[in-house]
Scaffold this motif. Structure first.
Motif, short mmCIF file in Angstrom:
data_model
loop_
_atom_site.label_atom_id
_atom_site.label_comp_id
_atom_site.label_asym_id
_atom_site.label_seq_id
_atom_site.Cartn_x
_atom_site.Cartn_y
_atom_site.Cartn_z
N ILE A 1 -2.17 -3.29 -10.51
CA ILE A 1 -2.13 -2.28 -9.92
C ILE A 1 -3.19 -1.43 -10.06
O ILE A 1 -4.11 -1.19 -10.94
CB ILE A 1 -1.38 -1.25 -10.71
CG1 ILE A 1 0.50 -2.27 -11.09
CG2 ILE A 1 -0.62 0.03 -10.36
CD1 ILE A 1 0.93 -2.71 -10.20
N HIS A 2 -3.58 -0.64 -8.48
CA HIS A 2 -4.96 -0.30 -8.28
C HIS A 2 -4.47 0.97 -7.92
O HIS A 2 -3.75 1.33 -6.68
CB HIS A 2 -5.77 -1.03 -6.99
CG HIS A 2 -6.00 -2.44 -7.39
ND1 HIS A 2 -4.74 -3.71 -7.46
CD2 HIS A 2 -7.03 -3.59 -7.13
CE1 HIS A 2 -5.10 -4.14 -7.13
NE2 HIS A 2 -6.40 -4.48 -7.03
N LYS A 3 -5.06 2.66 -8.18
CA LYS A 3 -5.65 4.15 -7.74
C LYS A 3 -5.83 4.21 -6.45
O LYS A 3 -8.09 3.46 -7.57
CB LYS A 3 -5.27 4.47 -8.95
CG LYS A 3 -4.52 4.64 -9.56
CD LYS A 3 -5.30 5.66 -11.03
CE LYS A 3 -4.70 6.95 -10.98
NZ LYS A 3 -4.42 7.41 -12.77
N VAL B 1 -2.14 0.75 -4.53
CA VAL B 1 -1.95 -0.50 -4.35
C VAL B 1 -1.32 -1.78 -5.35
O VAL B 1 -2.12 -1.62 -5.87
CB VAL B 1 -3.83 -1.09 -3.56
CG1 VAL B 1 -2.93 -2.53 -3.10
CG2 VAL B 1 -3.78 -0.67 -2.43
N TYR C 1 -1.31 -4.85 -5.67
CA TYR C 1 -1.66 -6.58 -4.97
C TYR C 1 -0.90 -7.56 -6.54
O TYR C 1 -1.37 -8.06 -7.05
CB TYR C 1 -3.31 -6.35 -5.17
CG TYR C 1 -3.96 -8.02 -4.99
CD1 TYR C 1 -4.53 -7.86 -3.58
CD2 TYR C 1 -3.68 -9.25 -6.03
CE1 TYR C 1 -4.29 -9.27 -2.77
CE2 TYR C 1 -4.22 -10.44 -5.24
CZ TYR C 1 -4.90 -10.49 -3.80
OH TYR C 1 -5.57 -11.76 -3.74
N VAL D 1 0.83 -0.81 0.04
CA VAL D 1 0.14 -0.25 -0.07
C VAL D 1 0.64 0.74 0.22
O VAL D 1 1.70 1.87 0.89
CB VAL D 1 -1.23 0.21 1.25
CG1 VAL D 1 -1.82 1.24 1.42
CG2 VAL D 1 -1.50 -1.11 1.89
N ARG E 1 -4.35 6.44 -2.49
CA ARG E 1 -2.99 5.99 -2.09
C ARG E 1 -2.81 4.94 -3.52
O ARG E 1 -3.77 5.23 -4.88
CB ARG E 1 -3.86 4.33 -1.81
CG ARG E 1 -4.27 4.92 -0.17
CD ARG E 1 -3.10 4.71 0.73
NE ARG E 1 -3.70 4.80 2.29
CZ ARG E 1 -3.67 6.34 2.74
NH1 ARG E 1 -3.59 7.54 2.14
NH2 ARG E 1 -3.54 6.28 4.19
#
Lengths: 106, 106
Positions: free
Chosen positions: A50-52, A60, A62, A16, A58
């Motif tokens: 890949i997360h926004k 993240v 994963y 994170v 943030r």
């Protein structure tokens, strides 16, 4: 597509990153570059997602690895450390290794 | 099995719980109970995947909802709030809503 399953017995890295909203896309780009150029070619790499965050603060990663040993071997590689340097200049991060305990679906 | 995909256009909740190692399993149990009894029956729930960190200090709920509106509607329900109460007594948490930007696989 990456799947989440307790049966797979993979190790999951959840990292994170806390970011300034105006740096969020840059962090995404650096992570994608690191993944495409280096991570995906290393032994034991399974996937990275890949997360926004919608609120801008943030990012993240994963990521799934075959084993903890593969993940640790990656961390010791100079090319992996090289990718982390620019990230460390513009973010703080909190990463841990996880097991999937259970998944619930409708 | 839950899948991670940018094509799905789901909203992803990533909730990171900071726990005492001796409370980690309790937090997992409370989250699974909340998911089975309440969350999975609400409109727009797609999946929840509960993760335990190997080092004992984190639990992550990686959950997928059809839309942000469905997620917000859940948060306003008294039964959902009821489930959060015992969690709030033994953990701190940091949750955000995310979009999947990209996935990379070998």
């Amino acid at each position: 597509m990456p799947t989440i399953s307790k049966q797979d017995k993979l190790i999951t890295l959840i990292n994170v990153f806390t970011v300034q909203p105006d740096q969020q896309q840059k962090v995404v780009d650096l992570l994608l570059e690191a993944t495409e150029k280096t991570m995906k070619h290393l032994p034991g790499f399974i996937s990275a997602s890949i997360h926004k965050s919608v609120d801008g603060v943030r990012v993240v990663n994963y990521a799934q690895w075959r084993s903890r040993e593969d993940f640790e071997a990656m961390r010791n590689k100079p090319e992996a450390q090289q990718h982390m340097k620019p990230l460390m200049e513009i973010t703080t991060f909190d990463f841990h290794l996880y097991e999937v305990i259970d998944t619930v679906e409708v």
